[in-house]
Motif scaffolding. Structure first.
Motif, PDB file in Angstrom:
ATOM      1  N   LEU A 251     -39.415 -25.542  27.150  1.00  0.00           N
ATOM      2  CA  LEU A 251     -39.967 -26.417  26.393  1.00  0.00           C
ATOM      3  C   LEU A 251     -41.355 -26.849  27.065  1.00  0.00           C
ATOM      4  CD1 LEU A 251     -36.887 -28.513  25.175  1.00  0.00           C
ATOM      5  CD2 LEU A 251     -38.716 -27.250  23.954  1.00  0.00           C
ATOM      6  N   GLY A 252     -41.404 -27.103  28.545  1.00  0.00           N
ATOM      7  CA  GLY A 252     -42.511 -27.362  29.165  1.00  0.00           C
ATOM      8  C   GLY A 252     -43.893 -26.374  28.771  1.00  0.00           C
ATOM      9  N   TRP A 253     -43.617 -25.188  28.528  1.00  0.00           N
ATOM     10  CA  TRP A 253     -44.418 -24.048  28.328  1.00  0.00           C
ATOM     11  C   TRP A 253     -44.952 -24.347  26.986  1.00  0.00           C
ATOM     12  CZ3 TRP A 253     -44.938 -20.416  24.367  1.00  0.00           C
ATOM     13  CH2 TRP A 253     -45.994 -19.089  24.558  1.00  0.00           C
ATOM     14  N   TRP A 254     -43.918 -24.767  25.989  1.00  0.00           N
ATOM     15  CA  TRP A 254     -44.492 -25.154  24.543  1.00  0.00           C
ATOM     16  C   TRP A 254     -45.463 -26.583  24.760  1.00  0.00           C
ATOM     17  CZ3 TRP A 254     -44.641 -22.005  20.829  1.00  0.00           C
ATOM     18  CH2 TRP A 254     -43.566 -20.873  20.796  1.00  0.00           C
ATOM     19  N   ASN A 255     -45.068 -27.238  25.543  1.00  0.00           N
ATOM     20  CA  ASN A 255     -45.707 -28.510  25.631  1.00  0.00           C
ATOM     21  C   ASN A 255     -47.288 -28.150  26.190  1.00  0.00           C
ATOM     22  OD1 ASN A 255     -45.978 -31.618  25.296  1.00  0.00           O
ATOM     23  ND2 ASN A 255     -46.059 -31.433  27.710  1.00  0.00           N
ATOM     24  N   TYR A 256     -47.457 -27.373  26.798  1.00  0.00           N
ATOM     25  CA  TYR A 256     -48.566 -26.857  27.424  1.00  0.00           C
ATOM     26  C   TYR A 256     -49.530 -26.080  26.391  1.00  0.00           C
ATOM     27  CZ  TYR A 256     -52.112 -23.861  29.861  1.00  0.00           C
ATOM     28  OH  TYR A 256     -53.410 -23.558  30.035  1.00  0.00           O
ATOM     29  N   GLN A 257     -48.796 -25.394  25.580  1.00  0.00           N
ATOM     30  CA  GLN A 257     -49.369 -24.551  24.613  1.00  0.00           C
ATOM     31  C   GLN A 257     -49.991 -25.594  23.596  1.00  0.00           C
ATOM     32  OE1 GLN A 257     -50.176 -21.512  24.335  1.00  0.00           O
ATOM     33  NE2 GLN A 257     -49.200 -21.400  26.428  1.00  0.00           N
ATOM     34  N   LYS A 258     -49.246 -26.743  23.131  1.00  0.00           N
ATOM     35  CA  LYS A 258     -49.695 -27.727  22.292  1.00  0.00           C
ATOM     36  C   LYS A 258     -50.854 -28.432  22.613  1.00  0.00           C
ATOM     37  CE  LYS A 258     -49.410 -30.589  18.861  1.00  0.00           C
ATOM     38  NZ  LYS A 258     -50.174 -31.951  19.088  1.00  0.00           N
ATOM     39  N   SER A 259     -50.738 -28.706  23.872  1.00  0.00           N
ATOM     40  CA  SER A 259     -52.252 -29.455  24.571  1.00  0.00           C
ATOM     41  C   SER A 259     -53.320 -28.362  24.560  1.00  0.00           C
ATOM     42  CB  SER A 259     -51.926 -29.527  26.104  1.00  0.00           C
ATOM     43  OG  SER A 259     -51.774 -28.581  26.837  1.00  0.00           O
ATOM     44  N   GLU A 260     -53.050 -27.144  24.636  1.00  0.00           N
ATOM     45  CA  GLU A 260     -54.273 -26.105  24.554  1.00  0.00           C
ATOM     46  C   GLU A 260     -54.675 -26.179  23.219  1.00  0.00           C
ATOM     47  OE1 GLU A 260     -55.955 -24.025  27.149  1.00  0.00           O
ATOM     48  OE2 GLU A 260     -55.047 -25.844  27.721  1.00  0.00           O
ATOM     49  N   ILE A 261     -53.787 -26.041  22.093  1.00  0.00           N
ATOM     50  CA  ILE A 261     -54.283 -26.125  20.834  1.00  0.00           C
ATOM     51  C   ILE A 261     -55.064 -27.430  20.335  1.00  0.00           C
ATOM     52  CG2 ILE A 261     -53.183 -26.201  18.560  1.00  0.00           C
ATOM     53  CD1 ILE A 261     -51.084 -24.545  19.095  1.00  0.00           C
ATOM     54  N   ASP A 262     -54.374 -28.386  21.011  1.00  0.00           N
ATOM     55  CA  ASP A 262     -55.236 -29.880  20.675  1.00  0.00           C
ATOM     56  C   ASP A 262     -56.554 -29.659  21.068  1.00  0.00           C
ATOM     57  OD1 ASP A 262     -52.954 -30.758  19.528  1.00  0.00           O
ATOM     58  OD2 ASP A 262     -52.261 -32.120  21.274  1.00  0.00           O
ATOM     59  N   LYS A 263     -56.934 -29.040  22.489  1.00  0.00           N
ATOM     60  CA  LYS A 263     -58.188 -28.836  22.959  1.00  0.00           C
ATOM     61  C   LYS A 263     -59.081 -28.215  21.854  1.00  0.00           C
ATOM     62  CE  LYS A 263     -56.981 -28.907  28.059  1.00  0.00           C
ATOM     63  NZ  LYS A 263     -56.845 -28.224  29.129  1.00  0.00           N
ATOM     64  N   PHE A 264     -58.422 -27.070  21.582  1.00  0.00           N
ATOM     65  CA  PHE A 264     -59.168 -26.145  20.364  1.00  0.00           C
ATOM     66  C   PHE A 264     -59.624 -27.248  19.219  1.00  0.00           C
ATOM     67  CE2 PHE A 264     -56.616 -22.331  21.737  1.00  0.00           C
ATOM     68  CZ  PHE A 264     -57.513 -21.926  22.497  1.00  0.00           C
ATOM     69  N   ILE A 265     -58.799 -27.880  18.735  1.00  0.00           N
ATOM     70  CA  ILE A 265     -58.955 -28.708  17.652  1.00  0.00           C
ATOM     71  C   ILE A 265     -60.012 -29.765  17.853  1.00  0.00           C
ATOM     72  CG2 ILE A 265     -57.951 -30.569  15.986  1.00  0.00           C
ATOM     73  CD1 ILE A 265     -55.463 -28.646  16.274  1.00  0.00           C
ATOM     74  N   SER A 266     -59.942 -30.560  18.923  1.00  0.00           N
ATOM     75  CA  SER A 266     -60.846 -31.367  19.268  1.00  0.00           C
ATOM     76  C   SER A 266     -62.244 -31.046  19.977  1.00  0.00           C
ATOM     77  CB  SER A 266     -60.185 -32.314  20.303  1.00  0.00           C
ATOM     78  OG  SER A 266     -59.798 -31.835  21.559  1.00  0.00           O
ATOM     79  N   GLY A 267     -62.369 -29.613  20.129  1.00  0.00           N
ATOM     80  CA  GLY A 267     -63.664 -29.134  20.715  1.00  0.00           C
ATOM     81  C   GLY A 267     -64.781 -29.098  19.715  1.00  0.00           C
ATOM     82  N   SER A 268     -65.994 -28.513  20.254  1.00  0.00           N
ATOM     83  CA  SER A 268     -67.115 -28.631  19.462  1.00  0.00           C
ATOM     84  C   SER A 268     -67.339 -27.117  18.921  1.00  0.00           C
ATOM     85  CB  SER A 268     -68.304 -28.745  20.211  1.00  0.00           C
ATOM     86  OG  SER A 268     -68.465 -27.779  21.368  1.00  0.00           O
ATOM     87  N   ASN A 269     -66.866 -26.067  19.307  1.00  0.00           N
ATOM     88  CA  ASN A 269     -66.939 -24.805  18.502  1.00  0.00           C
ATOM     89  C   ASN A 269     -65.985 -24.919  17.199  1.00  0.00           C
ATOM     90  OD1 ASN A 269     -66.187 -22.119  17.677  1.00  0.00           O
ATOM     91  ND2 ASN A 269     -66.590 -21.329  19.916  1.00  0.00           N
ATOM     92  N   ILE A 270     -66.792 -24.842  16.064  1.00  0.00           N
ATOM     93  CA  ILE A 270     -66.387 -24.864  14.764  1.00  0.00           C
ATOM     94  C   ILE A 270     -65.300 -23.844  14.286  1.00  0.00           C
ATOM     95  CG2 ILE A 270     -68.027 -23.663  13.652  1.00  0.00           C
ATOM     96  CD1 ILE A 270     -66.028 -26.509  12.186  1.00  0.00           C
TER      97      ILE A 270
END
Length: 471
Positions: free
Chosen positions: A332-351
């Protein structure tokens, strides 16, 4: 002003039953609960356009909603049906019914409508959104008199079932942030290879239902295809009007520097208007866009995002299957990390990575929910696997409190009060406020009278029902 409805009287005679049945149908109004046969409880809803007349043949669009909300789904198409001249029907088909029975019901509804209304038998289509779209996609595969489908937010249910000798017209409608977008792109390649007519329409808003313009465009595409095949007389003014609308859309996309969307839309126009008019000027515009350095740079970045997305999706699918089988709560810790990485994609500037992030989040959520359904459908439910999936959902959707409650309920049932307390506090920290729901939660009778439970409720909600003093 009082609205007036023209009334159409239709009579069908059930000779084998020894009686006559009269149907009274109103134009411009949804009619619910119409029966297929008196002896069978199957029903459907019907909408006739306000300009409906029996002197001409009409195209028929069947709209599906497997959750029993067929009237609401049908109502989404009314404005487009009025503009494009379609009869709408929504059979009552539920997800709880087997596929074969649902197909039989659908076939009976089509036969009923064709028998009482002047329907063009070569122009029967289906439509649906999400899971209902997957069913709508299957109808033209199993019922040969259905010629096309409008699939909103869903790809072809199973491309292996496609029959090259029985092609149908596929129109997909989705958003680039929807995880089904890449699946529809893949399905389009299969459809192109099998020479199935197909188009993909994109809407900008991240909502399940597209705007009325795209629903109208879908019906328009069916009409243009019917003109090309001779199912209806060719109307040059109709063709020109539709073509000019599309040219305006392409110019709007170009002017706003959405070159990938403009080029993709022109490709769809080629497949639609190629049999109706000379498209040399359109081809020249498309060629100039493809040579544009900005277009090429955008395409490289988008393709890189697609590649990265495909690798991550493979990881997600592999690990969720492994975790469920092995009850790997440590991951579940790995999944939590993956969710944080996905959030970075979503909040990033690259459309393109932003869109990819939204697709990935939708994909992994769908994976988790599918696995929950699979585990719960088994005769002997694997509660450890179910608990892991509920916990994963709290990571993926931290504001969806239903999964916290599911985790608390399952943990308390098995007297794992430590886990139940952890997820109770996580829910409360994230803003859960329904005290009644907590005290009515199934399987938590012993948990609810513990001092720690009531201390947490008192701390966050100021409404603990029990005051238990520890000695």
């Amino acid at each position: 002003m009082k609205k007036k409805y023209a009334i159409l009287f239709l009579a069908t005679f059930m000779l084998q039953q020894g009686f006559s049945q009269q149907m009274v149908l109103k134009k411009g109004k949804i009619l619910e609960g119409l029966t297929v046969q008196d002896s069978i409880p199957d029903t459907f809803s019907l909408y006739l356009p306000t300009n409906f007349a029996t002197e001409k043949k009409w195209p028929l669009l069947l709209i599906f909603d497997l959750e029993g909300k067929e009237k609401q789904a049908l109502s989404m198409f009314i404005q487009a049906a009025e503009q494009e001249g379609y009869v709408l029907v929504a059979p009552r088909v539920l997800d709880s019914v087997s596929l074969s029975n649902s197909m039989v019901k659908t076939g009976k509804v089509i036969n009923k409508v064709v028998s009482i209304l002047p329907i063009n038998k070569g122009r029967v289509y289906t439509a649906g959104a999400s899971s209902s779209a997957r069913f709508a996609n299957l109808v033209p595969i199993f019922l040969k008199n259905v010629k096309g489908v409008i699939s909103i937010g869903s790809s072809i249910a199973n491309t292996e079932l496609l029959n090259v000798k029985r092609p149908f017209h596929f129109i997909g409608i989705t958003n680039k942030n929807d995880f089904n977008f890449t699946e529809i792109l893949a399905a389009k390649k299969v459809l192109d290879r099998f020479r199935f007519p197909n188009q993909l329409l994109l809407h900008q808003e991240q909502t399940e239902w597209p705007d009325i313009g795209l629903l109208k465009k879908s019906m328009q595409l069916f009409t243009l295809a019917a003109m090309a095949k001779g199912f209806v007389a060719k109307d040059t003014s109709y063709i020109e009007k539709a073509f000019n609308e599309d040219v305006i859309k392409v110019n709007r996309l170009k002017n706003s520097q959405k070159l990938l969307l403009a080029e993709r839309y022109m490709s769809e126009m080629m497949s639609v208007y190629g049999t109706h008019k000379n498209l040399d000027s359109l081809r020249q515009i498309q060629k100039s866009i493809r040579k544009d350095q900005r277009f090429r740079a955008m395409r490289r970045i988008e393709n890189a995002a697609f590649f990265k997305e495909s690798l991550l999706k493979e990881d997600y699918q592999y690990y969720i299957e492994e975790d469920v089988i092995t009850h790997n709560f440590n991951n579940l810790g790995w999944w939590n990390y993956q969710k944080s990485e996905i959030d970075k994609f979503i909040s990033g500037s690259n459309i393109y990575e932003k869109e990819m992030g939204n697709r990935l989040l939708g994909y992994v959520n769908a994976l988790a929910e599918d696995n929950i359904d699979i585990v719960k459908s088994e005769a002997l439910i694997d509660e450890d696997a179910l608990a892991l999936l509920y916990m994963l959902k709290t990571i993926l959707e931290p504001q969806n409190f239903g999964f916290y409650l599911d985790t608390i309920s399952l943990s308390a049932k098995n007297e794992d009060f430590g886990t139940a307390l952890f997820y109770l506090e996580e829910a409360l920290k994230n803003g859960f406020k329904d005290t009644d729901a907590l005290y009515e939660l199934e399987g938590t009778a012993l948990f609810r009278i513990t001092p720690k439970f009531n201390a947490l409720v008192e701390k966050y909600l100021k409404g603990a029902r029990y005051e238990i003093i520890e000695e």
